[in-house]
Design an enzyme around this catalytic site. Structure first.
Site, PDB file in Angstrom:
ATOM      1  N   SER A 149       9.176   5.112  -1.056  1.00 61.39           N
ATOM      2  CA  SER A 149      10.055   6.248  -0.789  1.00 61.39           C
ATOM      3  C   SER A 149      10.217   7.063  -2.059  1.00 61.39           C
ATOM      4  CB  SER A 149      11.426   5.760  -0.318  1.00 61.39           C
ATOM      5  OG  SER A 149      12.371   6.810  -0.307  1.00 61.39           O
ATOM      6  N   TYR A 162      18.173   0.528  -2.605  1.00 53.68           N
ATOM      7  CA  TYR A 162      17.007   0.999  -1.849  1.00 53.68           C
ATOM      8  C   TYR A 162      15.912   1.493  -2.792  1.00 53.68           C
ATOM      9  CZ  TYR A 162      14.480   3.864   1.635  1.00 53.68           C
ATOM     10  OH  TYR A 162      13.539   4.422   2.458  1.00 53.68           O
ATOM     11  N   LYS A 166      12.105   0.057  -3.062  1.00 50.23           N
ATOM     12  CA  LYS A 166      10.968   0.920  -2.767  1.00 50.23           C
ATOM     13  C   LYS A 166      10.049   1.112  -3.977  1.00 50.23           C
ATOM     14  CE  LYS A 166      11.477   1.731   1.574  1.00 50.23           C
ATOM     15  NZ  LYS A 166      10.535   1.064   2.510  1.00 50.23           N
TER      16      LYS A 166
END
Length: 293
Positions: A149, A162, A166
């Site tokens: 991401s 997150y 990622k």
């Protein structure tokens, strides 16, 4: 004739959103699909994975549901077993499963960090290891697509958990691509942008209309099919009809004398010998001038 006739694809997190879009398109192109999703039974008496399987079968495709947790080694092994029991082999793996627990760092509890890393980063390891081993031992190779991401590659507020996961997946993929070359296993990384249940509360109606999962799925099809040839170790950003390659590049540098000081470095930076110009460091919306990535 489909692009994936005779192929078997395992897709995690395929009960909705991007995973469902991948599963539907790959099935349409001839692949048998293992639809993995950990979500439980809904009001209709079916799991999300079972609903997607029913959609694929109603369209004439082949698919089975797999409900194992990607965040455990046993779960990863069981997903592979489901694939082998149903179809005898695996040619394609798409690691798509994920969750969000967005909070600024000072408000983030240990559990918020651990669960996100567990599903995204550890989940990629847990599922990839047995499938990669199968592809290696079969002698036929295969294709693995992992999901990173821009939150991991450039950062995003409230997503240290997150972003960490990622960014880790990107590093995992880069190393695995090197290992896979010896065995004919190609490894891609995708940074997708699409509206989903996870982002529903934070995205506008305009975003939802533009950034649909169906506008990302063809990129994955390209990656896992013969259209991409022998390409491996690459990362593509995809969303809203926009596709570009992401790669790490080194900026300009200088060679200091054998003995140098912090002041020497500061002077070199001031002279533009080390860092790129500031305008190049600033993030430019990679999805186009009107999009909200």
């Amino acid at each position: 004739m489909g692009l994936l006739d005779g192929k078997v694809a395992v897709i995690t997190g395929a009960g909705a959103g991007l995973g469902r879009a991948y599963a539907m398109l790959l099935a349409q192109e001839g692949a048998a699909i293992v639809v993995n999703d950990f979500a439980g039974v809904g009001a209709d008496g079916m799991t999300p994975a079972q609903r997607v399987v029913a959609e694929i079968r109603s369209a004439g495709g082949r698919a089975v549901a797999s409900h194992w947790d990607v965040g455990t080694v046993a779960g990863g092994e069981a997903i592979l077993k489901d694939a082998l029991d149903a179809f005898g082999e695996v040619h394609i793996l798409v690691n798509n499963a994920g969750i969000l627990r967005d909070k600024s760092l000072v408000k983030m509890e240990e559990g918020d960090f651990d669960i996100v890393v567990r599903v995204h980063l550890k989940g990629t390891y847990c599922v990839t290891k047995p499938v990669f081993a199968h592809m290696k031992d079969s002698g036929r190779g295969g294709v693995i697509v992992n999901t990173t991401s821009t939150s991991g590659l450039r950062g995003n507020f409230g997503q240290t958990n997150y972003g960490s996961a990622k960014a880790g997946i990107w590093g995992f993929s880069n190393s695995l691509a090197i290992e896979g070359q010896k065995y004919g296993v190609r490894v891609w990384t995708i940074a997708p942008a699409a509206a989903s249940q996870l982002t529903d509360a934070t995205t506008s109606e305009e975003y939802k209309r533009t950034f649909t999962p169906e506008r990302v799925a063809p990129v994955v099809l390209y990656m896992v099919s013969a259209l991409s040839g022998a390409a491996t170790g690459k990362t593509l950003l995809a969303g809203g009809g926009y596709v570009s390659e992401i790669r790490m590049e080194m900026g300009s540098g200088f060679t200091p004398p054998e003995s140098f000081t912090a002041e020497d470095l500061a002077a070199a930076i001031e002279a533009g010998k080390v860092l790129m110009p500031e305008r190049d460091l600033k993030y430019v919306n990679a999805y186009g001038p009107t999009a909200k990535a």
